[in-house]
Design a protein around this motif. Structure first.
Motif, PDB file in Angstrom:
ATOM      1  N   GLN A 221       0.946  -0.973  -0.045  1.00 49.56           N
ATOM      2  CA  GLN A 221       0.438  -0.343  -0.591  1.00 49.56           C
ATOM      3  C   GLN A 221       1.173   0.991   0.104  1.00 49.56           C
ATOM      4  O   GLN A 221       2.106   0.701   0.431  1.00 49.56           O
ATOM      5  CB  GLN A 221      -1.014  -0.238   1.211  1.00 49.56           C
ATOM      6  CG  GLN A 221      -0.569  -0.174   2.244  1.00 49.56           C
ATOM      7  CD  GLN A 221      -1.918  -0.100   3.507  1.00 49.56           C
ATOM      8  OE1 GLN A 221      -2.018   1.207   3.994  1.00 49.56           O
ATOM      9  NE2 GLN A 221      -1.711  -0.865   4.558  1.00 49.56           N
ATOM     10  N   PRO A 222       0.368   2.397  -0.329  1.00 50.97           N
ATOM     11  CA  PRO A 222       1.382   3.297  -0.575  1.00 50.97           C
ATOM     12  C   PRO A 222       1.688   3.830   0.778  1.00 50.97           C
ATOM     13  O   PRO A 222       1.219   3.709   2.084  1.00 50.97           O
ATOM     14  CB  PRO A 222       0.462   4.632  -0.864  1.00 50.97           C
ATOM     15  CG  PRO A 222      -0.749   3.507  -1.660  1.00 50.97           C
ATOM     16  CD  PRO A 222      -0.714   2.769  -1.027  1.00 50.97           C
ATOM     17  N   GLY A 223       2.824   4.528   0.587  1.00 51.75           N
ATOM     18  CA  GLY A 223       3.862   4.446   1.875  1.00 51.75           C
ATOM     19  C   GLY A 223       4.391   4.035   2.834  1.00 51.75           C
ATOM     20  O   GLY A 223       4.946   4.089   3.744  1.00 51.75           O
ATOM     21  N   LEU A 224       4.082   2.303   2.622  1.00 49.26           N
ATOM     22  CA  LEU A 224       4.358   1.280   3.413  1.00 49.26           C
ATOM     23  C   LEU A 224       6.311   1.243   3.711  1.00 49.26           C
ATOM     24  O   LEU A 224       6.600   1.282   2.316  1.00 49.26           O
ATOM     25  CB  LEU A 224       4.010   0.256   2.997  1.00 49.26           C
ATOM     26  CG  LEU A 224       4.435  -1.120   3.510  1.00 49.26           C
ATOM     27  CD1 LEU A 224       4.085  -1.491   4.963  1.00 49.26           C
ATOM     28  CD2 LEU A 224       4.774  -2.272   1.911  1.00 49.26           C
ATOM     29  N   CYS A 225       6.699   1.277   4.621  1.00 44.34           N
ATOM     30  CA  CYS A 225       8.034   1.439   5.408  1.00 44.34           C
ATOM     31  C   CYS A 225       8.467  -0.215   5.307  1.00 44.34           C
ATOM     32  O   CYS A 225       7.659  -0.260   6.974  1.00 44.34           O
ATOM     33  CB  CYS A 225       8.105   2.456   6.517  1.00 44.34           C
ATOM     34  SG  CYS A 225       9.398   2.438   6.428  1.00 44.34           S
TER      35      CYS A 225
END
Length: 363
Positions: A221-225
């Motif tokens: 998902q967007p922003g996953l670190c």
């Protein structure tokens, strides 16, 4: 030392899974950094682990089993843990680390980890993991509101979504702060994950014995670190195929063997490895995989993945170092038949499953 990864839970599973992955990645320069481990319960038998987990020389993980037909028996030192703290003794420091250092939170808090019924009003430190997590996230929001990735590893389907809904509900009930709730919803990445590794024994005071097979699947998902790069860590578009493979091949195989073990009243101490040395029983399981299970996955476009997972599963069942007792697998057999077999038939209804249906619906 700054620790961008904070782990809630001291379980032997995490020691032989996330902690080991991150340790191996650190050696290659491919990890976000070291870990602060946080013990979330007051369990006295776990208190002695803390100093051992953070010992300068690390702690051992023994990997034993079959890998591509070859027997593996190796010991690795896990050196990814910089600190090990307790919410009971070190709450102020835990708040500081989550507020100032953390970029990624990992949790594995057991089968009852998401229960909140033990919390009481006005507790300085809530009893439950969700209650503690809520206060830690609120402290971060109040201090700097920096984004954060949450990687729950509890064995709960869609664990990130479930934990997010729980924390948002608790925030509304206990804090009534609309801005905080909005931050939780948009700036905290609640990842859905699936973990798969048999970790059979603890090593005291810290360490574990595990099989070679390991998987950490994380839904993108967007922003996953991510905490690290690793051959066993996969970022995937959809967790569903991985959940189905585990549930309807590995777990279904266990249930088929348990059904035979119960019906035949086989030896009390028999293990998975031992029951599969009986040629007729092994043939029965292989036939089910070949004629009903793999075709059902093939109907969903997952035939090749299912064949590979069956091969890996059989190696895991044959692990010469693992004594996985049939009596343990047979616990709650009726409920397991529903989830592992009946639900499988409903998932792939166009494929006939007469043998599995007979197990799921005994006369």
């Amino acid at each position: 030392m700054n620790t961008p990864i904070v782990q809630f839970g001291t379980s032997r599973f995490l020691q032989a899974h996330a902690d080991l992955f991150i340790s191996e990645a650190l050696e290659r320069g491919e990890a976000a950094g070291k870990i602060t481990i946080v013990q979330t319960t007051g369990s006295s038998e776990r208190a002695g682990r803390l100093s051992a987990l953070a010992a300068p020389g690390g702690f051992p993980v023994i990997v034993r089993g079959l890998e591509n037909g070859i027997a593996i028996n190796r010991t690795q030192q896990v050196t990814s843990v910089a600190r090990a703290l307790s919410t009971g003794e070190d709450w102020t420091e835990v708040i500081r680390i989550v507020t100032e250092e953390a970029e990624i939170l990992i949790s594995n808090t057991g089968d009852t980890g998401y229960r909140i019924d033990a919390d009481k009003p006005d507790q300085p430190v809530p009893a439950s993991f969700p209650g503690k997590l809520l206060l830690l996230l609120h402290a971060r929001f109040m201090a700097n509101a920096r984004p954060l990735t949450m990687l729950p590893c509890e064995l709960v389907s869609r664990n990130g979504s479930v934990l997010k809904a729980l924390i948002l509900d608790l925030a509304r009930q206990r804090l009534a702060d609309d801005a905080f709730s909005a931050w939780l919803d948009t700036q905290v990445i609640w990842a859905n994950t699936l973990v798969d590794r048999i970790v059979s024994e603890p090593i005291e005071p810290a360490g574990a014995v595990a099989e070679p097979y390991a998987l950490w699947a994380i839904e993108a998902q967007p922003g996953l670190c991510l905490p690290c790069t690793h051959a066993s860590l996969l970022v995937v578009a959809d967790l569903t195929p991985y959940e189905k493979l585990k549930l309807h091949i590995l777990n279904l195989g266990h249930t088929v063997l348990a059904d035979i073990w119960l019906k035949e009243k086989r030896p009390e101490a028999e293990t998975v490895r031992e029951i599969l040395t009986v040629a007729q029983i092994r043939s029965t399981l292989l036939d089910l995989y070949e004629t009903e299970v793999i075709p059902a996955f093939a109907a969903k476009g997952l035939g090749e993945q299912a064949m590979a997972y069956v091969a890996a599963t059989l190696e895991r069942f044959d692990n010469p170092f693992l004594d996985h007792r049939m009596r343990d697998i047979a616990n709650h057999h009726a409920e397991k038949r529903v989830r592992r077999i009946v639900d499988f038939s409903a998932w792939s209804p166009t494929v006939p499953m007469p043998k599995l249906t007979a197990i799921a619906n005994p006369a």
